[in-house]
Motif scaffolding. Structure first.
Motif, short mmCIF file in Angstrom:
data_model
loop_
_atom_site.label_atom_id
_atom_site.label_comp_id
_atom_site.label_asym_id
_atom_site.label_seq_id
_atom_site.Cartn_x
_atom_site.Cartn_y
_atom_site.Cartn_z
N ALA A 138 94.06 70.09 12.18
CA ALA A 138 92.90 69.47 12.82
C ALA A 138 91.68 70.38 12.80
O ALA A 138 90.57 69.93 13.09
CB ALA A 138 93.23 69.09 14.26
N ILE A 139 91.88 71.64 12.44
CA ILE A 139 90.75 72.56 12.36
C ILE A 139 89.80 72.13 11.23
O ILE A 139 88.58 72.16 11.40
CB ILE A 139 91.25 74.00 12.15
CG1 ILE A 139 92.02 74.46 13.37
CG2 ILE A 139 90.10 74.95 11.84
CD1 ILE A 139 92.74 75.77 13.18
N GLY A 162 84.56 69.98 9.43
CA GLY A 162 83.86 69.01 8.59
C GLY A 162 82.89 68.14 9.36
O GLY A 162 81.76 67.91 8.93
N VAL A 163 83.32 67.66 10.51
CA VAL A 163 82.44 66.83 11.35
C VAL A 163 81.24 67.65 11.81
O VAL A 163 80.11 67.17 11.81
CB VAL A 163 83.23 66.23 12.54
CG1 VAL A 163 82.30 65.63 13.57
CG2 VAL A 163 84.20 65.20 12.04
N PHE A 173 81.37 60.87 8.43
CA PHE A 173 82.18 61.02 9.64
C PHE A 173 83.44 60.16 9.55
O PHE A 173 84.54 60.62 9.88
CB PHE A 173 81.34 60.62 10.86
CG PHE A 173 82.11 60.61 12.14
CD1 PHE A 173 82.47 61.79 12.75
CD2 PHE A 173 82.47 59.42 12.73
CE1 PHE A 173 83.19 61.80 13.93
CE2 PHE A 173 83.18 59.40 13.92
CZ PHE A 173 83.53 60.60 14.52
N ALA A 174 83.30 58.93 9.07
CA ALA A 174 84.45 58.03 8.98
C ALA A 174 85.48 58.54 7.97
O ALA A 174 86.69 58.47 8.22
CB ALA A 174 83.99 56.63 8.60
N VAL A 175 85.02 59.07 6.84
CA VAL A 175 85.95 59.59 5.84
C VAL A 175 86.70 60.80 6.37
O VAL A 175 87.92 60.93 6.19
CB VAL A 175 85.18 59.93 4.54
CG1 VAL A 175 86.05 60.72 3.58
CG2 VAL A 175 84.69 58.67 3.87
N ILE A 176 86.00 61.69 7.04
CA ILE A 176 86.64 62.88 7.60
C ILE A 176 87.67 62.50 8.65
O ILE A 176 88.79 63.02 8.68
CB ILE A 176 85.58 63.83 8.17
CG1 ILE A 176 84.75 64.42 7.04
CG2 ILE A 176 86.23 64.94 8.97
CD1 ILE A 176 83.52 65.15 7.52
N GLU A 177 87.33 61.58 9.52
CA GLU A 177 88.27 61.16 10.56
C GLU A 177 89.45 60.39 9.97
O GLU A 177 90.57 60.48 10.49
CB GLU A 177 87.56 60.32 11.62
CG GLU A 177 86.65 61.14 12.50
CD GLU A 177 87.39 62.19 13.28
OE1 GLU A 177 88.49 61.90 13.81
OE2 GLU A 177 86.89 63.31 13.37
N LEU A 180 90.80 61.01 7.09
CA LEU A 180 91.70 62.03 6.56
C LEU A 180 92.47 62.72 7.68
O LEU A 180 93.64 63.08 7.51
CB LEU A 180 90.91 63.05 5.75
CG LEU A 180 90.34 62.52 4.43
CD1 LEU A 180 89.47 63.59 3.78
CD2 LEU A 180 91.44 62.09 3.49
N ALA A 181 91.83 62.91 8.83
CA ALA A 181 92.54 63.50 9.97
C ALA A 181 93.65 62.57 10.46
O ALA A 181 94.75 63.03 10.80
CB ALA A 181 91.56 63.80 11.10
N LEU A 182 93.38 61.28 10.50
CA LEU A 182 94.41 60.33 10.92
C LEU A 182 95.55 60.26 9.92
O LEU A 182 96.71 60.09 10.30
CB LEU A 182 93.80 58.95 11.14
CG LEU A 182 92.88 58.85 12.36
CD1 LEU A 182 92.21 57.49 12.42
CD2 LEU A 182 93.65 59.12 13.63
N LEU A 183 95.23 60.37 8.63
CA LEU A 183 96.30 60.44 7.63
C LEU A 183 97.15 61.68 7.82
O LEU A 183 98.37 61.65 7.64
CB LEU A 183 95.70 60.43 6.22
CG LEU A 183 95.22 59.09 5.69
CD1 LEU A 183 94.53 59.26 4.35
CD2 LEU A 183 96.37 58.12 5.58
N GLY A 184 96.51 62.77 8.21
CA GLY A 184 97.25 64.00 8.46
C GLY A 184 98.25 63.85 9.60
O GLY A 184 99.38 64.31 9.50
#
Length: 78
Positions: free
Chosen positions: A20-21, A26-27, A56-60, A62-66
């Motif tokens: 999550a770092i 990125g955000v 912002f949506a793309v970064i988040e 990817l975080a949710l996929l993680g």
């Protein structure tokens, strides 16, 4: 070696905490770039705002996929 044997439970939470770092940085970079560009050229703020939200949506996403892959692979890694 004794320290490794003492670890018990799921390490997926630790893995996602470390993962999550990246999205956090990125955000921060996306919004800081928007603030800097708006400070330099205020009339372009309405034109660049959609790109901020897309980034912002793309970064988040990817975080949710993680976190999803962390739960999927939690039982398969030994």
């Amino acid at each position: 070696m004794d320290v490794l044997a003492a670890v018990s439970g799921s390490t997926a939470a630790i893995g996602y905490g470390l993962a999550a770092i990246g999205p956090g940085i990125g955000v921060g970079l996306v919004f800081s770039a928007y603030i800097q560009s708006t400070a330099r050229q205020p009339e372009s703020s309405r034109m660049t705002l959609p790109y901020v939200w897309i980034g912002f949506a793309v970064i988040e996403a990817l975080a949710l996929l993680g976190i999803a892959f962390g739960f999927i692979w939690a039982g398969t890694v030994s």
